[in-house]
Design a protein around this motif. Structure first.
Motif, PDB file in Angstrom:
ATOM      1  N   UNK A   1      25.554   6.830  58.949  1.00  0.00           N
ATOM      2  CA  UNK A   1      24.900   5.807  59.776  1.00  0.00           C
ATOM      3  C   UNK A   1      25.252   4.382  59.345  1.00  0.00           C
ATOM      4  N   UNK A   2      25.414   4.181  58.059  1.00  0.00           N
ATOM      5  CA  UNK A   2      25.838   2.863  57.564  1.00  0.00           C
ATOM      6  C   UNK A   2      27.242   2.999  57.013  1.00  0.00           C
ATOM      7  N   UNK A   3      28.111   2.104  57.464  1.00  0.00           N
ATOM      8  CA  UNK A   3      29.522   2.252  57.075  1.00  0.00           C
ATOM      9  C   UNK A   3      30.152   0.874  56.934  1.00  0.00           C
ATOM     10  N   UNK A   4      31.303   0.843  56.303  1.00  0.00           N
ATOM     11  CA  UNK A   4      32.029  -0.426  56.146  1.00  0.00           C
ATOM     12  C   UNK A   4      33.097  -0.517  57.229  1.00  0.00           C
ATOM     13  N   UNK A   5      33.574  -1.727  57.453  1.00  0.00           N
ATOM     14  CA  UNK A   5      34.649  -1.908  58.429  1.00  0.00           C
ATOM     15  C   UNK A   5      35.894  -1.138  57.996  1.00  0.00           C
ATOM     16  N   UNK A   6      36.107  -1.116  56.705  1.00  0.00           N
ATOM     17  CA  UNK A   6      37.246  -0.364  56.170  1.00  0.00           C
ATOM     18  C   UNK A   6      37.150   1.113  56.577  1.00  0.00           C
ATOM     19  N   UNK A   7      35.948   1.666  56.529  1.00  0.00           N
ATOM     20  CA  UNK A   7      35.781   3.082  56.882  1.00  0.00           C
ATOM     21  C   UNK A   7      36.122   3.353  58.338  1.00  0.00           C
ATOM     22  N   UNK A   8      35.662   2.468  59.241  1.00  0.00           N
ATOM     23  CA  UNK A   8      35.995   2.700  60.651  1.00  0.00           C
ATOM     24  C   UNK A   8      37.485   2.578  60.854  1.00  0.00           C
ATOM     25  N   UNK A   9      38.065   1.544  60.270  1.00  0.00           N
ATOM     26  CA  UNK A   9      39.501   1.374  60.455  1.00  0.00           C
ATOM     27  C   UNK A   9      40.246   2.599  59.954  1.00  0.00           C
ATOM     28  N   UNK A  10      39.836   3.075  58.798  1.00  0.00           N
ATOM     29  CA  UNK A  10      40.488   4.235  58.215  1.00  0.00           C
ATOM     30  C   UNK A  10      40.352   5.451  59.130  1.00  0.00           C
ATOM     31  N   UNK A  11      39.170   5.607  59.707  1.00  0.00           N
ATOM     32  CA  UNK A  11      38.924   6.688  60.668  1.00  0.00           C
ATOM     33  C   UNK A  11      39.930   6.627  61.819  1.00  0.00           C
TER      34      UNK A  11
ATOM     35  N   UNK B   1      28.992  -4.653  69.177  1.00  0.00           N
ATOM     36  CA  UNK B   1      28.234  -3.399  69.174  1.00  0.00           C
ATOM     37  C   UNK B   1      27.935  -2.935  67.753  1.00  0.00           C
ATOM     38  N   UNK B   2      28.195  -3.822  66.791  1.00  0.00           N
ATOM     39  CA  UNK B   2      27.875  -3.467  65.408  1.00  0.00           C
ATOM     40  C   UNK B   2      26.771  -4.384  64.898  1.00  0.00           C
ATOM     41  N   UNK B   3      25.846  -3.798  64.156  1.00  0.00           N
ATOM     42  CA  UNK B   3      24.802  -4.580  63.498  1.00  0.00           C
ATOM     43  C   UNK B   3      25.244  -4.830  62.063  1.00  0.00           C
ATOM     44  N   UNK B   4      25.320  -6.108  61.719  1.00  0.00           N
ATOM     45  CA  UNK B   4      25.713  -6.464  60.353  1.00  0.00           C
ATOM     46  C   UNK B   4      24.480  -6.373  59.470  1.00  0.00           C
ATOM     47  N   UNK B   5      24.511  -5.502  58.485  1.00  0.00           N
ATOM     48  CA  UNK B   5      23.355  -5.309  57.617  1.00  0.00           C
ATOM     49  C   UNK B   5      23.406  -6.265  56.427  1.00  0.00           C
ATOM     50  N   UNK B   6      22.255  -6.442  55.780  1.00  0.00           N
ATOM     51  CA  UNK B   6      22.219  -7.244  54.560  1.00  0.00           C
ATOM     52  C   UNK B   6      22.411  -6.344  53.355  1.00  0.00           C
ATOM     53  N   UNK B   7      23.315  -5.398  53.494  1.00  0.00           N
ATOM     54  CA  UNK B   7      23.552  -4.469  52.404  1.00  0.00           C
ATOM     55  C   UNK B   7      25.042  -4.337  52.186  1.00  0.00           C
ATOM     56  N   UNK B   8      25.395  -3.928  50.988  1.00  0.00           N
ATOM     57  CA  UNK B   8      26.798  -3.655  50.693  1.00  0.00           C
ATOM     58  C   UNK B   8      26.889  -2.250  50.107  1.00  0.00           C
ATOM     59  N   UNK B   9      28.082  -1.715  50.102  1.00  0.00           N
ATOM     60  CA  UNK B   9      28.251  -0.381  49.531  1.00  0.00           C
ATOM     61  C   UNK B   9      27.965  -0.423  48.038  1.00  0.00           C
ATOM     62  N   UNK B  10      27.681   0.739  47.470  1.00  0.00           N
ATOM     63  CA  UNK B  10      27.379   0.807  46.036  1.00  0.00           C
ATOM     64  C   UNK B  10      28.356   1.767  45.369  1.00  0.00           C
ATOM     65  N   UNK B  11      28.384   1.709  44.049  1.00  0.00           N
ATOM     66  CA  UNK B  11      29.208   2.638  43.272  1.00  0.00           C
ATOM     67  C   UNK B  11      30.693   2.524  43.573  1.00  0.00           C
ATOM     68  N   UNK B  12      31.160   1.338  43.852  1.00  0.00           N
ATOM     69  CA  UNK B  12      32.602   1.187  43.990  1.00  0.00           C
ATOM     70  C   UNK B  12      33.116   0.326  42.842  1.00  0.00           C
ATOM     71  N   UNK B  13      34.337   0.563  42.421  1.00  0.00           N
ATOM     72  CA  UNK B  13      34.898  -0.098  41.245  1.00  0.00           C
ATOM     73  C   UNK B  13      35.604  -1.385  41.615  1.00  0.00           C
ATOM     74  N   UNK B  14      35.125  -2.043  42.621  1.00  0.00           N
ATOM     75  CA  UNK B  14      35.742  -3.302  43.067  1.00  0.00           C
ATOM     76  C   UNK B  14      34.726  -4.009  43.927  1.00  0.00           C
ATOM     77  N   UNK B  15      35.117  -5.076  44.522  1.00  0.00           N
ATOM     78  CA  UNK B  15      34.184  -5.810  45.374  1.00  0.00           C
ATOM     79  C   UNK B  15      33.582  -4.902  46.452  1.00  0.00           C
ATOM     80  N   UNK B  16      32.272  -4.935  46.567  1.00  0.00           N
ATOM     81  CA  UNK B  16      31.588  -4.056  47.516  1.00  0.00           C
ATOM     82  C   UNK B  16      31.670  -4.640  48.918  1.00  0.00           C
ATOM     83  N   UNK B  17      31.936  -3.780  49.899  1.00  0.00           N
ATOM     84  CA  UNK B  17      32.063  -4.245  51.280  1.00  0.00           C
ATOM     85  C   UNK B  17      30.720  -4.211  51.985  1.00  0.00           C
ATOM     86  N   UNK B  18      30.598  -5.077  52.960  1.00  0.00           N
ATOM     87  CA  UNK B  18      29.369  -5.132  53.739  1.00  0.00           C
ATOM     88  C   UNK B  18      29.207  -3.881  54.590  1.00  0.00           C
ATOM     89  N   UNK B  19      27.946  -3.478  54.801  1.00  0.00           N
ATOM     90  CA  UNK B  19      27.667  -2.301  55.626  1.00  0.00           C
ATOM     91  C   UNK B  19      27.281  -2.707  57.044  1.00  0.00           C
TER      92      UNK B  19
END
Lengths: 229, 229
Positions: A158-168, A191-209
């Motif tokens: 349900x919550x995803x990064x732009x990178x994830x959609x592009x990769x899809x 059609x996307x809601x920009x959340x005030x959250x970022x991904x977690x547990x990544x070894x680099x800059x976290x992307x917005x969800x």
DNA sequence: TCAAAAGTGTTGCTGGTACACCCATGT
DNA sequence: ACATGGGTGTACCAGCAACACTTTTGA
């Protein structure tokens, strides 16, 4: 042998091509057959349609029984009625395809329980019956439809990064997309809601969800908006 | 009652939505039922699938038997399996749609022979079973598909004018198209053969005739060409 | 401090859309 | 001569494609 008819009847089944996205692969879910014909071969999940259920209901029931999957995106694909597609007798099947979000771990667990397994679509064993053909058509339909209907989101959490959609899209369409152009395009649709959250547990800059805004998409569609990647 | 099975079975039918273009209307072909249920009502041509024929064959056979039509463009549409769509018993139908060229006068004659008639799609009587719903879906599919597949030509005679194609698209898409832009676009695709003939029996300047170049279309498609209006 | 991916604008080009007049033909 | 549709070109604009560097973060 209690049910008699004046004319012979074909048996009617449903079969499902279940797509999931796992890391760099588009995968599908197969069941290993434990009965002849094609005993031991891999096949699409599916089974006989009961008289008291619609085709859609039959597909959902079989999915749930054979794989534990529920609440999936399901759409009818095509009906296959070659005369000898089943060596035992005439069987016509109504094929469906389903899109599931594999990152939901309960789904993974549910499917582990049985003789089901995920396979990358470009590394599929030869399948029972005409299931290769069904899979091929489902894959084609997915590739086509994903470009002009927002069904890709069904494969993501349900919550995803732009990178994830592009990769899809890159995985399904099998070609690289330009990062900046892709972001510009998908964000400009509104059609996307920009959340005030970022991904977690990544070894680099976290992307917005982000979240897919179904309500807004429906509203825009009524106003003539046309989704397209 | 000679055919018995261990489990009850649905009956399996095919139904066809036959589209034709007649002057300013997109029309479909209906059959008046002479038996209950829905006796006297109009319905889509169709009937039971035999065990020794594929679904496509069944659709072609029923079309030929009930309407005399042969050599039509035929494509599977969707399968309808609501539990009570037929009041007698469970019947699942595989719906098809067909495109025919109405200016071929033999076709007209063949269909006159029976209790069949053409109706403008936006003036259809209420139909037997769930045939309204099938028609609706077929119409939608036609509107969608005509834009990105060269199936419109199936509704025209083999030799046609640019005006005729444009008119076809205007009728199906239900909106006016710009003459110059339309001609530019369709000619630039390079899939029309310009003939050294013009139409006859018109009370004004005769328009040039064209033919759809199937071979060239296939060749271009293999090279990545994508038809689109 | 390094590695990895996030995030961000501009330019050129292509293709779509809007638009009006003269020509050929049959009556 | 007139009525009817056939046939043709240009200018503007929007949207797509190509393209590289700086920032943030965790290890």
């Amino acid at each position: 042998m209690k049910y008699s008819y004046e004319y012979p009847r074909a048996a009617l089944t449903v079969d499902c091509v279940v797509f999931g996205l796992y890391e760099d692969d588009l995968q599908i879910l197969l069941i290993q057959r434990d009965l002849p014909p094609f005993e031991g071969d891999w096949a699409l999940p599916g089974g006989f349609v009961r008289l008291e259920e619609t085709l859609d209901e039959a597909a959902l029931r079989e999915l749930s029984e054979e794989t534990g999957l529920k609440n999936v995106y399901l759409e009818q694909l095509y009906s296959f009625g070659t005369v000898n597609r089943d060596p035992r007798e005439r069987v016509v099947t109504v094929a469906y395809y389903a899109l599931v979000n594999l990152s939901d771990h309960r789904v993974q667990a549910a499917t582990d329980a049985r003789n089901a397994a995920w396979f990358a679509v470009d590394d599929i064993p030869s399948l029972a019956f005409d299931h290769d053909q069904i899979l091929e058509m489902a894959h084609e339909r997915l590739r086509g439809k994903v470009r002009y209907q927002p069904i890709g989101f069904e494969l993501l959490p349900p919550k995803f990064t732009l990178r994830q959609i592009q990769h899809l899209y890159e995985v399904i369409l099998d070609r690289p997309l330009d990062k900046r152009n892709f972001r510009k395009k998908i964000l400009s649709m509104g059609i996307l809601i920009e959340l005030d959250e970022v991904e977690t547990d990544v070894a680099h800059r976290a992307a917005r969800l982000y979240q897919f805004d179904r309500r807004k998409y429906k509203r825009l569609t009524k106003q003539g908006f046309h989704f397209e990647i």
